[in-house]
Design an enzyme around this catalytic site. Structure first.
Site, mmCIF file in Angstrom:
data_model
loop_
_atom_site.group_PDB
_atom_site.id
_atom_site.type_symbol
_atom_site.label_atom_id
_atom_site.label_comp_id
_atom_site.label_asym_id
_atom_site.label_seq_id
_atom_site.Cartn_x
_atom_site.Cartn_y
_atom_site.Cartn_z
ATOM 1 N N GLY A 10 -1.621 -8.455 -5.963
ATOM 2 C CA GLY A 10 -1.155 -7.739 -7.152
ATOM 3 C C GLY A 10 -2.162 -7.825 -8.288
ATOM 4 O O GLY A 10 -3.231 -8.434 -8.148
ATOM 5 N N ILE A 38 7.810 -14.607 -0.359
ATOM 6 C CA ILE A 38 8.605 -15.573 -1.143
ATOM 7 C C ILE A 38 10.115 -15.447 -0.881
ATOM 8 O O ILE A 38 10.880 -16.309 -1.288
ATOM 9 C CB ILE A 38 8.307 -15.483 -2.668
ATOM 10 C CG1 ILE A 38 8.652 -14.094 -3.247
ATOM 11 C CG2 ILE A 38 6.871 -15.877 -2.961
ATOM 12 C CD1 ILE A 38 8.676 -14.054 -4.780
ATOM 13 N N ASP A 103 8.808 -8.932 -20.949
ATOM 14 C CA ASP A 103 9.435 -8.494 -22.202
ATOM 15 C C ASP A 103 10.660 -7.608 -21.936
ATOM 16 O O ASP A 103 11.479 -7.414 -22.829
ATOM 17 C CB ASP A 103 8.421 -7.718 -23.055
ATOM 18 C CG ASP A 103 7.799 -6.534 -22.320
ATOM 19 O OD1 ASP A 103 7.698 -6.580 -21.072
ATOM 20 O OD2 ASP A 103 7.411 -5.550 -22.978
ATOM 21 N N TYR A 126 15.433 -3.971 -13.326
ATOM 22 C CA TYR A 126 14.232 -4.818 -13.257
ATOM 23 C C TYR A 126 14.360 -5.990 -14.228
ATOM 24 O O TYR A 126 14.189 -7.156 -13.850
ATOM 25 C CB TYR A 126 12.985 -3.975 -13.575
ATOM 26 C CG TYR A 126 11.728 -4.783 -13.830
ATOM 27 C CD1 TYR A 126 11.061 -5.439 -12.795
ATOM 28 C CD2 TYR A 126 11.194 -4.886 -15.126
ATOM 29 C CE1 TYR A 126 9.913 -6.171 -13.033
ATOM 30 C CE2 TYR A 126 10.035 -5.614 -15.368
ATOM 31 C CZ TYR A 126 9.398 -6.260 -14.322
ATOM 32 O OH TYR A 126 8.260 -7.002 -14.574
ATOM 33 N N TRP A 151 3.316 -5.349 -20.839
ATOM 34 C CA TRP A 151 2.354 -4.244 -20.744
ATOM 35 C C TRP A 151 1.022 -4.693 -20.112
ATOM 36 O O TRP A 151 -0.051 -4.507 -20.710
ATOM 37 C CB TRP A 151 2.098 -3.659 -22.137
ATOM 38 C CG TRP A 151 3.275 -3.072 -22.844
ATOM 39 C CD1 TRP A 151 4.597 -3.336 -22.634
ATOM 40 C CD2 TRP A 151 3.248 -2.104 -23.907
ATOM 41 N NE1 TRP A 151 5.394 -2.598 -23.494
ATOM 42 C CE2 TRP A 151 4.576 -1.831 -24.286
ATOM 43 C CE3 TRP A 151 2.229 -1.455 -24.573
ATOM 44 C CZ2 TRP A 151 4.905 -0.934 -25.300
ATOM 45 C CZ3 TRP A 151 2.552 -0.566 -25.591
ATOM 46 C CH2 TRP A 151 3.875 -0.311 -25.942
HETATM 47 N N1 LIG Z 1 2.701 -5.139 -14.870
HETATM 48 C C1 LIG Z 1 3.276 -5.319 -16.047
HETATM 49 O O1 LIG Z 1 3.122 -4.501 -16.972
HETATM 50 C C2 LIG Z 1 4.090 -6.543 -16.317
HETATM 51 C C3 LIG Z 1 4.698 -6.704 -17.570
HETATM 52 C C4 LIG Z 1 5.454 -7.841 -17.812
HETATM 53 C C5 LIG Z 1 5.595 -8.800 -16.820
HETATM 54 N N2 LIG Z 1 5.007 -8.611 -15.598
HETATM 55 C C6 LIG Z 1 5.194 -9.655 -14.579
HETATM 56 O O2 LIG Z 1 3.910 -10.152 -14.242
HETATM 57 C C7 LIG Z 1 3.910 -10.586 -12.885
HETATM 58 C C8 LIG Z 1 2.704 -10.000 -12.164
HETATM 59 O O3 LIG Z 1 2.821 -8.580 -12.230
HETATM 60 P P1 LIG Z 1 1.709 -7.609 -11.624
HETATM 61 O O4 LIG Z 1 1.474 -6.540 -12.612
HETATM 62 O O5 LIG Z 1 0.569 -8.416 -11.108
HETATM 63 O O6 LIG Z 1 2.530 -6.987 -10.398
HETATM 64 P P2 LIG Z 1 2.021 -6.185 -9.139
HETATM 65 O O7 LIG Z 1 0.654 -5.678 -9.339
HETATM 66 O O8 LIG Z 1 3.110 -5.234 -8.787
HETATM 67 O O9 LIG Z 1 1.939 -7.310 -8.018
HETATM 68 C C9 LIG Z 1 3.081 -7.893 -7.479
HETATM 69 C C10 LIG Z 1 2.691 -8.509 -6.162
HETATM 70 O O10 LIG Z 1 3.861 -9.129 -5.618
HETATM 71 C C11 LIG Z 1 3.797 -8.971 -4.230
HETATM 72 N N3 LIG Z 1 5.094 -9.123 -3.613
HETATM 73 C C12 LIG Z 1 6.151 -8.279 -3.628
HETATM 74 N N4 LIG Z 1 7.159 -8.783 -2.898
HETATM 75 C C13 LIG Z 1 6.722 -9.973 -2.409
HETATM 76 C C14 LIG Z 1 7.290 -10.964 -1.590
HETATM 77 N N5 LIG Z 1 8.534 -10.851 -1.100
HETATM 78 N N6 LIG Z 1 6.562 -12.067 -1.298
HETATM 79 C C15 LIG Z 1 5.304 -12.198 -1.779
HETATM 80 N N7 LIG Z 1 4.702 -11.291 -2.541
HETATM 81 C C16 LIG Z 1 5.412 -10.186 -2.860
HETATM 82 C C17 LIG Z 1 3.228 -7.581 -4.012
HETATM 83 O O11 LIG Z 1 2.674 -7.537 -2.738
HETATM 84 P P3 LIG Z 1 2.614 -6.163 -1.888
HETATM 85 O O12 LIG Z 1 1.680 -5.283 -2.674
HETATM 86 O O13 LIG Z 1 2.088 -6.572 -0.578
HETATM 87 O O14 LIG Z 1 4.022 -5.648 -1.866
HETATM 88 C C18 LIG Z 1 2.187 -7.494 -5.114
HETATM 89 O O15 LIG Z 1 0.934 -7.894 -4.619
HETATM 90 C C19 LIG Z 1 5.269 -10.183 -12.315
HETATM 91 O O16 LIG Z 1 6.122 -11.292 -12.342
HETATM 92 C C20 LIG Z 1 5.783 -9.132 -13.280
HETATM 93 O O17 LIG Z 1 7.189 -9.087 -13.318
HETATM 94 C C21 LIG Z 1 4.247 -7.513 -15.331
#
Ligand SMILES: NC(=O)c1ccc[n+]([C@@H]2O[C@H](COP(=O)([O-])OP(=O)(O)OC[C@H]3O[C@@H](n4cnc5c(N)ncnc54)[C@H](OP(=O)(O)O)[C@@H]3O)[C@@H](O)[C@H]2O)c1
Length: 284
Positions: A10, A38, A103, A126, A151
């Site tokens: 991710g 997980i 957030d 979500y 973000w």
């Molecule tokens: N992106 C944002 O704007 C944002 C904002 C606030 C908070 N966050 C938080 O920040 C964190 C990181 O976000 P990100 O942007 O890096 O998300 P991301 O790019 O969507 O990456 C999430 C990763 O989780 C993996 N995943 C999904 N289901 C899984 C499972 N059952 N077991 C293991 N891995 C799994 C996905 O793998 P696959 O690709 O193989 O499915 C993906 O690689 C998250 O907790 C998110 O809620 C993100």
């Protein structure tokens, strides 16, 4: 110092990978969703027993905000079931968990930055599942950090910045909402903050009362429109960018109108210096 990173394909996982070499004292073990699902408790136990981490950074999550409205069970399985499994294994193996939250646990009716003490009230599936993920970790574990961020963008994966750059190449005009206010977060800045917390903890500088919830985003605030404008400006892309209201861009999930996070606590406890979002955006 072994640090296991889940969800390593991710955005945050890749940002952590990109800085890992700078920290030769840390043995990062990156697991993608195939190497460590997980939601599979047995696999969690096997992987943790093999890797023997001192810390686990959970960068795995279900992050499709709109899609979650139509597949709530899947979002819950990953965002609540996953943290339950990780917290249980961390407790059994005395591992410190760093979990990422959002957030979007807030309803956005505030007019001042949200602190860690403000009461969450998510408006979508979500956000609800992310909040429940926080709650189960708090119920199971004592030694954990929940880092709420907002973000997130980077050169990796799918994110708003990359979407704007793509649309900027494809289109002559673009409309972006101007009445949702928050703060962009460079994923590499977040990754560095997480590693700083790990070091702090490894050096036994954290007291029992300092585990818990922390906010981290870049400094400042803007609307999605202002964020888009800056992205296009920095990349010297000229197109007709129009501000619109959220009501003109309906989405399945309702988003908070205001979700700026107060970073006082993480700055004070860990001495983390937080860059302004415009400064961090320029680095990419
Ligand atoms: N992106 C944002 O704007 C944002 C904002 C606030 C908070 N966050 C938080 O920040 C964190 C990181 O976000 P990100 O942007 O890096 O998300 P991301 O790019 O969507 O990456 C999430 C990763 O989780 C993996 N995943 C999904 N289901 C899984 C499972 N059952 N077991 C293991 N891995 C799994 C996905 O793998 P696959 O690709 O193989 O499915 C993906 O690689 C998250 O907790 C998110 O809620 C993100």
């Amino acid at each position: 110092m072994v640090v296991l990173v889940t969800g390593s394909s991710g955005q945050l996982g890749q940002a952590l990978k990109s800085i890992a070499k700078q920290y030769i004292e840390v043995d990062f073990e990156f697991c993608n969703s195939t190497e460590l699902d997980i939601t599979d408790l047995e696999q969690c136990k096997i992987v943790f027993a093999k890797i023997k981490p001192k810390f686990c950074i959970n960068a795995a999550a279900y992050t499709a905000v709109d899609k979650a409205e139509s597949e709530p069970e899947k979002a819950r399985l990953i965002n609540v079931g996953g943290p339950i499994n990780l917290a249980q294994v961390c407790k059994e193996m005395d591992v410190i968990l760093l979990h990422i939250s959002t957030d979007f646990i807030f309803d956005g009716i505030s007019t001042k930055p949200y602190t860690e003490e403000d009461i969450p009230n998510p408006t979508g599936i979500y956000g609800k599942t992310k909040l429940d993920g926080e709650i189960v970790i708090h119920a199971i574990l004592e030694k954990y950090f929940i880092i709420r961020t907002s973000w997130v963008y980077s050169q990796f994966g799918n994110n708003f910045m990359k979407t704007m750059l793509r649309l900027g190449r494809e289109r002559d005009s673009l409309s972006v909402v101007n009445d949702q206010i928050g703060t962009p977060t460079n994923a590499v800045d977040l990754a560095e903050a997480l590693v700083k917390i790990v070091h702090f903890c490894h050096a036994e500088l954290v007291s029992a009362s300092q585990f818990g919830i922390y906010n981290f985003s870049n400094e400042g605030q803007c609307s999605w429109y202002e964020f888009a404008k800056k992205i296009l400006e920095i990349n010297k892309m000229e197109l007709d960018l129009q501000p619109i209201a959220t009501s003109d861009y309906p989405t399945p999930a309702k988003r908070p109108r205001y979700s700026v996070l107060d970073k006082s606590k993480i700055k004070k406890v860990f001495g983390i210096k937080v860059k302004n979002w415009k400064e961090s955006l320029k680095k990419l």
